[in-house]
Write a protein that holds these residues in place. Structure first.
Motif, PDB file in Angstrom:
ATOM      1  N   GLY A   1       0.830  -1.206   0.000  1.00 40.33           N
ATOM      2  CA  GLY A   1       0.000   0.000   0.000  1.00 40.33           C
ATOM      3  C   GLY A   1       0.863   1.253   0.000  1.00 40.33           C
ATOM      4  N   ASP A   2       0.638   2.111   0.982  1.00 43.75           N
ATOM      5  CA  ASP A   2       1.380   3.368   1.056  1.00 43.75           C
ATOM      6  C   ASP A   2       2.578   3.284   2.000  1.00 43.75           C
ATOM      7  N   GLY A   3       2.999   2.078   2.358  1.00 42.43           N
ATOM      8  CA  GLY A   3       4.100   1.943   3.301  1.00 42.43           C
ATOM      9  C   GLY A   3       5.036   0.803   2.952  1.00 42.43           C
ATOM     10  N   LEU A   4       5.959   0.569   3.846  1.00 42.56           N
ATOM     11  CA  LEU A   4       6.981  -0.456   3.663  1.00 42.56           C
ATOM     12  C   LEU A   4       7.012  -1.398   4.864  1.00 42.56           C
ATOM     13  N   ILE A   5       7.072  -2.698   4.571  1.00 40.91           N
ATOM     14  CA  ILE A   5       7.395  -3.685   5.592  1.00 40.91           C
ATOM     15  C   ILE A   5       8.904  -3.893   5.533  1.00 40.91           C
ATOM     16  N   VAL A   6       9.584  -3.581   6.606  1.00 38.22           N
ATOM     17  CA  VAL A   6      11.045  -3.649   6.638  1.00 38.22           C
ATOM     18  C   VAL A   6      11.470  -4.550   7.792  1.00 38.22           C
ATOM     19  N   THR A   7      12.268  -5.542   7.481  1.00 33.56           N
ATOM     20  CA  THR A   7      12.860  -6.408   8.499  1.00 33.56           C
ATOM     21  C   THR A   7      14.370  -6.375   8.324  1.00 33.56           C
ATOM     22  N   LEU A   8      15.072  -5.973   9.371  1.00 30.84           N
ATOM     23  CA  LEU A   8      16.518  -5.837   9.310  1.00 30.84           C
ATOM     24  C   LEU A   8      17.158  -6.571  10.480  1.00 30.84           C
ATOM     25  N   ARG A   9      18.467  -6.702  10.424  1.00 25.00           N
ATOM     26  CA  ARG A   9      19.233  -7.332  11.502  1.00 25.00           C
ATOM     27  C   ARG A   9      20.372  -6.412  11.914  1.00 25.00           C
ATOM     28  N   GLY A  10      20.646  -6.403  13.215  1.00 20.99           N
ATOM     29  CA  GLY A  10      21.768  -5.635  13.742  1.00 20.99           C
ATOM     30  C   GLY A  10      22.645  -6.517  14.605  1.00 20.99           C
ATOM     31  N   VAL A  11      23.926  -6.186  14.695  1.00 23.34           N
ATOM     32  CA  VAL A  11      24.833  -6.978  15.520  1.00 23.34           C
ATOM     33  C   VAL A  11      24.432  -6.853  16.988  1.00 23.34           C
ATOM     34  N   ASN A  12      24.655  -7.923  17.711  1.00 23.70           N
ATOM     35  CA  ASN A  12      24.258  -7.979  19.118  1.00 23.70           C
ATOM     36  C   ASN A  12      25.391  -7.439  19.978  1.00 23.70           C
ATOM     37  N   LEU A  13      25.256  -6.196  20.414  1.00 22.81           N
ATOM     38  CA  LEU A  13      26.279  -5.549  21.234  1.00 22.81           C
ATOM     39  C   LEU A  13      25.874  -5.485  22.704  1.00 22.81           C
ATOM     40  N   ASN A  14      24.914  -6.308  23.085  1.00 18.17           N
ATOM     41  CA  ASN A  14      24.513  -6.369  24.487  1.00 18.17           C
ATOM     42  C   ASN A  14      25.612  -7.033  25.316  1.00 18.17           C
ATOM     43  N   PRO A  15      25.690  -6.729  26.621  1.00 16.99           N
ATOM     44  CA  PRO A  15      26.742  -7.311  27.468  1.00 16.99           C
ATOM     45  C   PRO A  15      26.697  -8.841  27.447  1.00 16.99           C
ATOM     46  N   GLU A  16      27.906  -9.441  27.368  1.00 14.61           N
ATOM     47  CA  GLU A  16      28.088 -10.891  27.393  1.00 14.61           C
ATOM     48  C   GLU A  16      27.360 -11.591  26.247  1.00 14.61           C
ATOM     49  N   ALA A  17      27.185 -10.896  25.141  1.00 14.99           N
ATOM     50  CA  ALA A  17      26.549 -11.482  23.962  1.00 14.99           C
ATOM     51  C   ALA A  17      27.554 -11.541  22.820  1.00 14.99           C
ATOM     52  N   ASP A  18      27.332 -12.479  21.903  1.00 16.46           N
ATOM     53  CA  ASP A  18      28.179 -12.587  20.726  1.00 16.46           C
ATOM     54  C   ASP A  18      27.651 -11.652  19.637  1.00 16.46           C
ATOM     55  N   PRO A  19      28.510 -10.817  19.050  1.00 12.30           N
ATOM     56  CA  PRO A  19      28.025  -9.874  18.024  1.00 12.30           C
ATOM     57  C   PRO A  19      27.350 -10.555  16.857  1.00 12.30           C
TER      58      PRO A  19
ATOM     59  N   ASP B   1      21.692   3.510   8.625  1.00 11.41           N
ATOM     60  CA  ASP B   1      23.086   3.950   8.741  1.00 11.41           C
ATOM     61  C   ASP B   1      23.708   3.442  10.034  1.00 11.41           C
ATOM     62  N   GLY B   2      22.964   3.516  11.141  1.00 10.99           N
ATOM     63  CA  GLY B   2      23.487   3.026  12.408  1.00 10.99           C
ATOM     64  C   GLY B   2      23.730   1.531  12.404  1.00 10.99           C
ATOM     65  N   LEU B   3      22.809   0.780  11.814  1.00 11.24           N
ATOM     66  CA  LEU B   3      22.990  -0.671  11.726  1.00 11.24           C
ATOM     67  C   LEU B   3      24.214  -1.018  10.876  1.00 11.24           C
ATOM     68  N   SER B   4      24.333  -0.367   9.721  1.00  7.82           N
ATOM     69  CA  SER B   4      25.453  -0.657   8.809  1.00  7.82           C
ATOM     70  C   SER B   4      26.789  -0.289   9.444  1.00  7.82           C
ATOM     71  N   TYR B   5      26.817   0.833  10.156  1.00 10.85           N
ATOM     72  CA  TYR B   5      28.051   1.276  10.799  1.00 10.85           C
ATOM     73  C   TYR B   5      28.523   0.255  11.832  1.00 10.85           C
ATOM     74  N   ARG B   6      27.618  -0.250  12.641  1.00  9.19           N
ATOM     75  CA  ARG B   6      28.000  -1.200  13.687  1.00  9.19           C
ATOM     76  C   ARG B   6      28.388  -2.556  13.102  1.00  9.19           C
ATOM     77  N   ILE B   7      27.708  -2.979  12.053  1.00  4.95           N
ATOM     78  CA  ILE B   7      28.080  -4.233  11.393  1.00  4.95           C
ATOM     79  C   ILE B   7      29.470  -4.118  10.793  1.00  4.95           C
ATOM     80  N   GLU B   8      29.757  -2.977  10.193  1.00  7.39           N
ATOM     81  CA  GLU B   8      31.082  -2.752   9.596  1.00  7.39           C
ATOM     82  C   GLU B   8      32.172  -2.781  10.661  1.00  7.39           C
ATOM     83  N   ASN B   9      31.905  -2.202  11.824  1.00  7.49           N
ATOM     84  CA  ASN B   9      32.892  -2.213  12.901  1.00  7.49           C
ATOM     85  C   ASN B   9      33.187  -3.628  13.380  1.00  7.49           C
ATOM     86  N   VAL B  10      32.158  -4.447  13.509  1.00  3.21           N
ATOM     87  CA  VAL B  10      32.373  -5.839  13.922  1.00  3.21           C
ATOM     88  C   VAL B  10      33.173  -6.583  12.857  1.00  3.21           C
ATOM     89  N   SER B  11      32.874  -6.318  11.587  1.00  6.15           N
ATOM     90  CA  SER B  11      33.627  -6.950  10.502  1.00  6.15           C
ATOM     91  C   SER B  11      35.112  -6.572  10.571  1.00  6.15           C
TER      92      SER B  11
END
Length: 317
Positions: free
Chosen positions: A73-91, A142-152
């Motif tokens: 319709g007039d919107g977007l369904i967007v599903t994305l993934r971000g690296v896990n930077l929570n304490p004691e978690a694997d990115p 942009d924030g998701l991509s930046y953090r993924i790039e840093n982990v890479s």
């Protein structure tokens, strides 16, 4: 109907001024609304089906997701993934984020805390936020991509250290190499589809996006593509390191087996000689001679030395 308890609910005007509001409050004029929920919120499903199409609600509430962007319709369904930077978690244990985006609203749902989204929420709590929903989506990507790039990049540095360690003959880095390779494969599993989703967001589904925001999204998509290429290269480097370690191990085993074979070849005639003179039958020469044992030892040493010299002469040792 009971209302779900949102993690955040803001009305944001065209100047980027954010104001926290109640979920059932009437939207402010000339503003867009961002509501953010935890997927485990018990009343979320009942409320969501009253706000959006059931197909959209099902996509937002799906228990398992992969990165996707679809126009509806007039919107977007967007599903994305971000690296896990929570304490004691694997990115590489990436966190799923589901969004329904229109010009007038953004509904976001997550299962675990996501730092890129938390940064936007903290800015909104301080009174500033992207002035449009498209700018919000751009800032989030942009924030998701930046953090993924840093982990890479961190993975690349770890591979550099492993390459140096693998040159040390005494170092055994097989376990570290395997663990890092598994981490990269898990990260690559979601970053690859996310690159495709962002490409689609830029090229096919610009319904709610202004042209300048599309340019920013294109840069984020390019950054994600570079990250995927870097992950592929890092994975190939790890495979090369593992092959080198396997070759070193095979060489050590081959060398040890060869030395044992040569030693067996040297002691084989000596074993035959001692076994022959060890039989307890009449007529064995030297039974009554005092010098017989010493003579047998001297003969064994001479035979062993001769065999060793012969192997050295043939370059078998």
């Amino acid at each position: 109907m009971a209302l779900p308890d949102p993690l955040a609910c803001f009305d944001i005007d065209k100047n980027g001024k954010a104001r926290s509001v109640d979920l059932d409050a009437k939207p402010l004029p000339e503003s867009w609304r961002w509501t953010h929920f935890d997927l485990t919120e018990p009343d979320l499903e009942n409320w969501l089906v009253t706000q959006v199409d059931p197909l959209i609600a099902a996509a937002v509430l799906a228990p398992e997701t992969r990165p996707r962007v679809d126009a509806f319709g007039d919107g977007l369904i967007v599903t994305l993934r971000g690296v896990n930077l929570n304490p004691e978690a694997d990115p590489e244990d990436m966190v799923s984020l589901r969004l329904w985006v229109t010009k007038a609203r953004v509904i976001s749902v997550r299962k675990r805390r996501l730092m890129a989204l938390d940064a936007l929420r903290q800015d909104a709590e301080e009174g500033t936020a992207p002035s449009t929903s498209s700018a919000f989506l751009t800032a989030l990507v942009d924030g998701l991509s930046y953090r993924i790039e840093n982990v890479s990049l961190q993975f690349e540095e770890m591979v550099d250290a492993l390459e140096e360690s693998s040159l040390d003959a005494g170092a055994n880095t097989s376990k570290e190499c395997l663990e890092l390779r598994q981490s990269i494969i898990k990260l690559r599993r979601f970053v690859g589809p996310q690159r495709e989703a962002l490409d689609r967001l830029v090229t096919d589904t610009t319904i709610i996006l202004h042209s300048n925001k599309s340019n920013h999204l294109r840069e984020s998509a390019n950054r994600t593509a570079r990250t995927v290429e870097a992950l592929d290269a890092t994975r190939d480097r790890l495979a090369a390191i593992q092959e080198h370690l396997d070759a070193q191990t095979a060489m050590k085993l081959g060398r040890n087996s060869y030395v044992l074979s040569v030693m067996a070849a040297i002691f084989l005639p000596l074993g035959f000689l001692t076994g022959l003179f060890g039989v307890n039958v009449a007529g064995m020469p030297g039974v009554d001679a005092n010098w017989a044992f010493a003579g047998l030892c001297i003969a064994s040493v001479l035979i062993g030395a001769a065999l060793y010299a012969a192997f050295r002469w043939r370059d078998w040792l």
